[in-house]
Design an enzyme around this catalytic site. Structure first.
Site, mmCIF file in Angstrom:
data_model
loop_
_atom_site.group_PDB
_atom_site.id
_atom_site.type_symbol
_atom_site.label_atom_id
_atom_site.label_comp_id
_atom_site.label_asym_id
_atom_site.label_seq_id
_atom_site.Cartn_x
_atom_site.Cartn_y
_atom_site.Cartn_z
ATOM 1 N N THR A 1 37.667 35.078 35.829
ATOM 2 C CA THR A 1 36.884 36.316 35.775
ATOM 3 C C THR A 1 36.669 36.762 34.336
ATOM 4 O OG1 THR A 1 37.813 36.968 37.916
ATOM 5 C CG2 THR A 1 36.710 38.678 36.646
ATOM 6 N N LYS B 1 30.356 35.944 42.870
ATOM 7 C CA LYS B 1 31.709 35.526 43.240
ATOM 8 C C LYS B 1 31.603 34.873 44.600
ATOM 9 C CE LYS B 1 36.288 35.385 43.299
ATOM 10 N NZ LYS B 1 37.151 34.710 42.324
#
Length: 199
Positions: free
Chosen positions: A15, A31
């Site tokens: 991330t 995502k």
């Protein structure tokens, strides 16, 4: 072509790497699967506010592999949802490349569905060389193009040279540990390899 950010394992810094990329160039973030009670896209929203964020294909409550989390919730994952026609999207996986999603579908299979080049995120810690070489070897064996490696944490120059020598892959950047991610992002040169894929 898209960029798929994968990790050598859980908490490798995927991330952080995705947020760094999105903070440098206006793009779209996806995502693939979110498990657990965290929301990785919130990090993207905070540090790359101009990024378009697509909803996850699946959002599962248990902090487990997608395979096990889905079983707990009696959810049948449809892998067709990963066969996308996106372009110039930063896609973040979940865990490492062999994390199971269904009985016959792993994270590495999702990479094959998304027309992506892979950026490998890896945490600077003991075992880093072995983790990188295993990941690189598996990606090459599956004919998945590798854009390069991003190290999360502090790593000496000699270890960086060792990684590049044995992996035959370029370290695109080293993102040092920092309490101020925005300041750190601003201080790291953005590699042309990534820019060419997303521009």
């Amino acid at each position: 072509m898209n960029i798929f950010v994968t990790g050598t394992d859980t908490n490798a810094g995927k991330t952080t790497v995705a947020a760094w990329i999105c903070s440098k160039i206006r793009t779209t973030y996806w995502k693939l699967i979110q498990t657990g009670d965290t929301s990785d896209f919130e990090i993207i929203r905070r540090f790359a506010p101009g990024t378009k964020i697509l909803p996850e294909a699946y959002r599962l409550r248990a902090p487990l592999s997608a395979y096990d989390a889905a079983k707990k919730e009696n959810i049948v994952i449809d892998v067709e949802r990963f066969r996308v026609n996106f372009d110039k999207v930063v896609i973040e996986g979940a865990g490492g490349i062999f994390v199971p999603i269904t009985d016959n579908f792993l994270m590495i299979d999702a990479m094959k569905c998304t027309n992506s080049q892979v950026v490998i995120a890896v945490r600077a810690k003991l075992g880093i060389i072995n983790h990188i070489l295993l990941t690189v070897s598996a990606l090459k064996a599956n004919f998945i193009p590798i854009l390069g490696i991003v190290i999360c944490g502090d790593l000496t120059d000699d270890i960086q040279l060792t990684i590049e020598h044995f992996s035959s892959e370029k370290i695109l950047a080293v993102l040092p540990e920092s309490e101020n991610l925005q300041e750190m992002f601003n201080s790291i040169p953005f590699p042309q390899q990534i820019l060419k894929v997303l521009s």
